[in-house]
Design an enzyme around this catalytic site. Sequence first.
Site, PDB file in Angstrom:
ATOM      1  N   TYR A  15      -7.689   1.173   2.280  1.00 46.01           N
ATOM      2  CA  TYR A  15      -7.003   2.366   2.890  1.00 46.01           C
ATOM      3  C   TYR A  15      -6.004   3.034   2.020  1.00 46.01           C
ATOM      4  O   TYR A  15      -5.472   4.017   2.538  1.00 46.01           O
ATOM      5  CB  TYR A  15      -6.667   1.728   4.134  1.00 46.01           C
ATOM      6  CG  TYR A  15      -7.494   1.258   4.905  1.00 46.01           C
ATOM      7  CD1 TYR A  15      -8.169   1.820   5.788  1.00 46.01           C
ATOM      8  CD2 TYR A  15      -7.355  -0.311   4.998  1.00 46.01           C
ATOM      9  CE1 TYR A  15      -9.304   1.219   6.607  1.00 46.01           C
ATOM     10  CE2 TYR A  15      -8.265  -0.881   5.724  1.00 46.01           C
ATOM     11  CZ  TYR A  15      -9.329  -0.410   6.338  1.00 46.01           C
ATOM     12  OH  TYR A  15     -10.321  -0.808   7.384  1.00 46.01           O
ATOM     13  N   ASP A  17      -6.068   5.123  -0.872  1.00 43.57           N
ATOM     14  CA  ASP A  17      -6.286   6.378  -1.310  1.00 43.57           C
ATOM     15  C   ASP A  17      -6.287   7.348  -0.087  1.00 43.57           C
ATOM     16  O   ASP A  17      -5.683   8.473  -0.279  1.00 43.57           O
ATOM     17  CB  ASP A  17      -7.804   6.318  -1.850  1.00 43.57           C
ATOM     18  CG  ASP A  17      -7.879   5.396  -2.819  1.00 43.57           C
ATOM     19  OD1 ASP A  17      -7.510   5.346  -3.855  1.00 43.57           O
ATOM     20  OD2 ASP A  17      -8.812   4.384  -2.615  1.00 43.57           O
ATOM     21  N   TYR A 193      -4.195  -8.958   0.682  1.00 45.45           N
ATOM     22  CA  TYR A 193      -5.617  -9.338   0.066  1.00 45.45           C
ATOM     23  C   TYR A 193      -5.653 -10.699   0.082  1.00 45.45           C
ATOM     24  O   TYR A 193      -4.800 -11.683   0.491  1.00 45.45           O
ATOM     25  CB  TYR A 193      -5.808  -8.699  -1.585  1.00 45.45           C
ATOM     26  CG  TYR A 193      -5.418  -7.614  -1.856  1.00 45.45           C
ATOM     27  CD1 TYR A 193      -5.941  -6.345  -1.036  1.00 45.45           C
ATOM     28  CD2 TYR A 193      -4.206  -7.061  -2.577  1.00 45.45           C
ATOM     29  CE1 TYR A 193      -5.603  -4.968  -1.322  1.00 45.45           C
ATOM     30  CE2 TYR A 193      -3.979  -5.746  -2.525  1.00 45.45           C
ATOM     31  CZ  TYR A 193      -4.672  -4.885  -1.954  1.00 45.45           C
ATOM     32  OH  TYR A 193      -4.307  -3.567  -2.204  1.00 45.45           O
ATOM     33  N   GLN A 255      -1.456   4.823  11.597  1.00 43.85           N
ATOM     34  CA  GLN A 255      -0.528   4.941  10.483  1.00 43.85           C
ATOM     35  C   GLN A 255       0.765   4.730  11.156  1.00 43.85           C
ATOM     36  O   GLN A 255       1.699   4.357  10.725  1.00 43.85           O
ATOM     37  CB  GLN A 255      -0.903   5.850   9.746  1.00 43.85           C
ATOM     38  CG  GLN A 255      -0.425   5.769   8.276  1.00 43.85           C
ATOM     39  CD  GLN A 255      -0.813   6.811   7.340  1.00 43.85           C
ATOM     40  OE1 GLN A 255      -0.530   7.910   7.815  1.00 43.85           O
ATOM     41  NE2 GLN A 255      -1.301   6.386   5.898  1.00 43.85           N
ATOM     42  N   ARG A 271       1.015  -4.609   0.931  1.00 51.24           N
ATOM     43  CA  ARG A 271      -0.024  -4.606  -0.487  1.00 51.24           C
ATOM     44  C   ARG A 271      -0.237  -3.225  -1.085  1.00 51.24           C
ATOM     45  O   ARG A 271       0.212  -2.166  -0.221  1.00 51.24           O
ATOM     46  CB  ARG A 271      -1.351  -5.101  -0.071  1.00 51.24           C
ATOM     47  CG  ARG A 271      -2.018  -4.453   0.936  1.00 51.24           C
ATOM     48  CD  ARG A 271      -3.248  -5.105   1.398  1.00 51.24           C
ATOM     49  NE  ARG A 271      -4.179  -4.129   1.692  1.00 51.24           N
ATOM     50  CZ  ARG A 271      -5.492  -4.312   2.393  1.00 51.24           C
ATOM     51  NH1 ARG A 271      -5.856  -5.513   2.705  1.00 51.24           N
ATOM     52  NH2 ARG A 271      -6.352  -3.471   2.592  1.00 51.24           N
ATOM     53  N   GLY A 272      -0.935  -3.150  -2.072  1.00 50.12           N
ATOM     54  CA  GLY A 272      -1.482  -1.695  -2.447  1.00 50.12           C
ATOM     55  C   GLY A 272      -0.357  -0.765  -2.787  1.00 50.12           C
ATOM     56  O   GLY A 272       0.504  -1.251  -3.450  1.00 50.12           O
ATOM     57  N   GLU A 273      -0.301   0.527  -2.165  1.00 52.88           N
ATOM     58  CA  GLU A 273       0.617   1.302  -2.678  1.00 52.88           C
ATOM     59  C   GLU A 273       1.281   1.854  -1.301  1.00 52.88           C
ATOM     60  O   GLU A 273       2.638   2.194  -1.384  1.00 52.88           O
ATOM     61  CB  GLU A 273      -0.016   2.815  -3.399  1.00 52.88           C
ATOM     62  CG  GLU A 273       0.834   3.576  -3.664  1.00 52.88           C
ATOM     63  CD  GLU A 273       0.482   4.713  -4.748  1.00 52.88           C
ATOM     64  OE1 GLU A 273      -0.280   4.257  -5.720  1.00 52.88           O
ATOM     65  OE2 GLU A 273       0.834   5.710  -4.557  1.00 52.88           O
TER      66      GLU A 273
HETATM   67  O1  TRH Z   1      -5.401  -0.649   1.598  1.00 48.27           O
HETATM   68  P1  TRH Z   1      -4.693  -0.844   0.459  1.00 48.27           P
HETATM   69  O2  TRH Z   1      -5.025  -2.038  -0.353  1.00 48.27           O
HETATM   70  O3  TRH Z   1      -5.082   0.188  -0.433  1.00 48.27           O
HETATM   71  C1  TRH Z   1      -5.259   0.358  -1.840  1.00 48.27           C
HETATM   72  C2  TRH Z   1      -6.528   1.031  -2.194  1.00 48.27           C
HETATM   73  O4  TRH Z   1      -7.246  -0.324  -2.295  1.00 48.27           O
HETATM   74  C3  TRH Z   1      -6.403   1.625  -3.624  1.00 48.27           C
HETATM   75  O5  TRH Z   1      -7.833   1.891  -4.011  1.00 48.27           O
HETATM   76  C4  TRH Z   1      -5.596   1.032  -4.479  1.00 48.27           C
HETATM   77  O6  TRH Z   1      -5.565   1.743  -5.582  1.00 48.27           O
HETATM   78  C5  TRH Z   1      -4.422   0.931  -3.782  1.00 48.27           C
HETATM   79  O7  TRH Z   1      -4.056   0.038  -2.868  1.00 48.27           O
HETATM   80  C6  TRH Z   1      -3.263   0.484  -4.799  1.00 48.27           C
HETATM   81  O8  TRH Z   1      -3.326  -0.629   0.587  1.00 48.27           O
HETATM   82  P2  TRH Z   1      -2.224   0.630   0.961  1.00 48.27           P
HETATM   83  O9  TRH Z   1      -1.941   1.275  -0.195  1.00 48.27           O
HETATM   84  O10 TRH Z   1      -0.971  -0.015   1.394  1.00 48.27           O
HETATM   85  O11 TRH Z   1      -2.829   1.143   2.213  1.00 48.27           O
HETATM   86  C7  TRH Z   1      -2.902   0.603   3.434  1.00 48.27           C
HETATM   87  C8  TRH Z   1      -3.103   1.972   4.434  1.00 48.27           C
HETATM   88  O12 TRH Z   1      -3.295   1.370   5.780  1.00 48.27           O
HETATM   89  C9  TRH Z   1      -1.423   2.281   4.614  1.00 48.27           C
HETATM   90  O13 TRH Z   1      -1.526   3.941   4.736  1.00 48.27           O
HETATM   91  C10 TRH Z   1      -0.865   1.656   6.170  1.00 48.27           C
HETATM   92  C11 TRH Z   1      -2.118   1.734   6.583  1.00 48.27           C
HETATM   93  N1  TRH Z   1      -2.336   0.804   7.610  1.00 48.27           N
HETATM   94  C12 TRH Z   1      -2.309   1.243   8.975  1.00 48.27           C
HETATM   95  O14 TRH Z   1      -2.432   2.319   9.142  1.00 48.27           O
HETATM   96  N2  TRH Z   1      -2.485   0.304  10.154  1.00 48.27           N
HETATM   97  C13 TRH Z   1      -2.408  -1.005   9.747  1.00 48.27           C
HETATM   98  O15 TRH Z   1      -2.419  -1.705  11.040  1.00 48.27           O
HETATM   99  C14 TRH Z   1      -2.233  -1.347   8.469  1.00 48.27           C
HETATM  100  C15 TRH Z   1      -2.219  -3.078   8.370  1.00 48.27           C
HETATM  101  C16 TRH Z   1      -2.215  -0.634   7.583  1.00 48.27           C
END
Ligand code: TRH
Length: 377
Positions: A15, A17, A193, A255, A271-273
């Site tokens: 999620y 990107d 993860y 979000q 996690r992620g960004e």
């Molecule tokens: O989901 P992520 O691991 O995303 C990424 C992608 O994999 C990408 O390709 C990679 O390059 C990057 O990480 C580093 O983690 P991230 O970035 O935290 O994104 C999660 C999104 O989901 C964030 O906008 C918050 C949202 N979210 C919700 O809206 N509701 C929820 O219940 C949760 C748990 C998260």
Amino acid sequence: MKASWDIFCSVVDNYGDIGVTWRLARQLVAEHQVPVRLWVDDLNAFVPLCPDADADAAQQWRQGVEVRVWPKDWQPVEAADVVIEAFACTLPEPYLHAMKVRETPALWINLEYLSAEDWVSGCHGLDSLRPDGLKRTFFFPGFETGTGGLLREADLLARRRAFEQEPRAKQAFLEGLGVYPAPAARLVSLFAYENTGLASWLEAMATGATAIHLLVPQGRIMGDLLRWLEVEALALGQVERRGALTIQALPFVRQEDYDRLLWSCDFNAVRGEDSFVRAQWAGRPFLWHIYEQEEDAHWVKLNAFLELYIKDLSPDAAQALTGLWHAWNAGSDMAHAWSKVLEQWSELTEHSERWCLGQSLRADLAQALVLFYRNWI
Ligand code: TRH
């Protein structure tokens, strides 16, 4: 007339990107009143973040943003004044052509991934001229002067404070999710993860002296959690107790509500960004599960951030946090590291708020992009 903006997002996985680009698009519309089209190649990743969205609509307006499917078979459109190519997602050829035939050049920005590494400020804002005459500018988010800053809505911290100060707000939010923590329990959220270190962390929490209520949104860590619990499934809202640890599965929330979840907890595993940044705006101690990259490049990135983040901590607290982050990202035993973090809890908590305030004094990413465009024309 207001400049028009096109943001291109290719969903690589998960999620992040779409999480980043949707947030940026909304903020540009809400705070800078510019028209934004967000081109996304996979709306299925968008709907969980914005449940009002329609996964099948080629075009829809959400919170003032025109959300468009980025089709494989691209249909010609006029290029916008500002074009954001998120994370080097490669713009469609016909769109590049549309940029070339504009009367005035478009500002083409490649928005990069967030990193605290030293070289970032040296590369932020650099141009690359292509043989076809188009120019692309590299825009790097970051934590220090000379970078593009972090995504942060103008009223974010004020909203968090209002949430914290309104006595019923947190309780009402948690009750809405079916969460009723024991009064003395520490609330911890877990977004990560797959991780082989999880079992040892859960064990440590279950056998610890502090009552902990662990909230786990649906996601990739669920398999490891179920294995440790020795149950086949955990329904949303369902609670399992093991010693001092209460575990509860949550739905993936929109979000805006994920922010509230982070604000409601005493400690957040992210996690992620994007969740990594939101945990910092929550002003609570947190644990980052970094996205794994080839050749262990993520370790350099992890340590670069840690180096910055622990700078003003006492040696003991710095070591405790570093130990926990290293153990988690190596998937190794968490018991010792967790006990050290519990010993340093109050310092880590105060520090997270200070870090948050320090970062909030800098221009946010959307603001930086708008200013960059103004100076460019
Ligand atoms: O989901 P992520 O691991 O995303 C990424 C992608 O994999 C990408 O390709 C990679 O390059 C990057 O990480 C580093 O983690 P991230 O970035 O935290 O994104 C999660 C999104 O989901 C964030 O906008 C918050 C949202 N979210 C919700 O809206 N509701 C929820 O219940 C949760 C748990 C998260």
